[in-house]
Design a protein around this motif. Structure first.
Motif, PDB file in Angstrom:
ATOM      1  N   LYS A   1     -42.814  28.976  24.284  1.00 52.70           N
ATOM      2  CA  LYS A   1     -44.062  28.267  24.568  1.00 52.70           C
ATOM      3  C   LYS A   1     -45.204  28.821  23.729  1.00 52.70           C
ATOM      4  O   LYS A   1     -45.206  29.993  23.364  1.00 52.70           O
ATOM      5  N   CYS A   2     -46.144  27.994  23.422  1.00 49.26           N
ATOM      6  CA  CYS A   2     -47.247  28.330  22.529  1.00 49.26           C
ATOM      7  C   CYS A   2     -48.281  29.213  23.237  1.00 49.26           C
ATOM      8  O   CYS A   2     -48.578  29.012  24.410  1.00 49.26           O
TER       9      CYS A   2
ATOM     10  N   LYS B   1     -51.331  29.211  22.246  1.00 45.60           N
ATOM     11  CA  LYS B   1     -52.561  28.436  22.050  1.00 45.60           C
ATOM     12  C   LYS B   1     -53.660  29.230  21.349  1.00 45.60           C
ATOM     13  O   LYS B   1     -54.809  29.197  21.740  1.00 45.60           O
TER      14      LYS B   1
ATOM     15  N   GLU C   1     -54.226  32.420  21.265  1.00 42.97           N
ATOM     16  CA  GLU C   1     -54.627  33.677  21.868  1.00 42.97           C
ATOM     17  C   GLU C   1     -53.638  34.772  21.484  1.00 42.97           C
ATOM     18  O   GLU C   1     -52.505  34.786  21.955  1.00 42.97           O
TER      19      GLU C   1
ATOM     20  N   CYS D   1     -50.561  27.608  15.587  1.00 46.19           N
ATOM     21  CA  CYS D   1     -51.845  27.894  16.217  1.00 46.19           C
ATOM     22  C   CYS D   1     -52.527  29.162  15.710  1.00 46.19           C
ATOM     23  O   CYS D   1     -53.681  29.402  16.022  1.00 46.19           O
TER      24      CYS D   1
END
Length: 43
Positions: A3-4, A6, A8, A23
Motif C-alpha cells: 500500500k502507498c 502517500k 509520507e 509518490c
C-alpha cells in the motif's frame, strides 16, 4: 507491491534506501512502497 505511503516518508532523507516512483515517499524497507526504486546501495 504494497500500500502507498502517500508521500509520507518513514525515515529521514539521508537514511532512506528506497524511494517510491509514484509518490516520492522514502523508506528503508522495499515492501512498504507501491513502486520502489533503490536510491542508494545497502551497506
Amino acid at each position: 507491491m504494497s500500500k502507498c505511503l502517500k508521500g509520507e516518508s518513514e525515515v529521514k532523507k539521508k537514511d532512506a534506501t528506497f524511494a517510491c516512483k509514484k509518490c516520492g515517499a522514502k523508506t528503508d524497507k522495499k515492501t512498504h512502497l507501491c513502486k520502489p526504486k533503490e536510491i542508494k546501495e545497502k551497506k
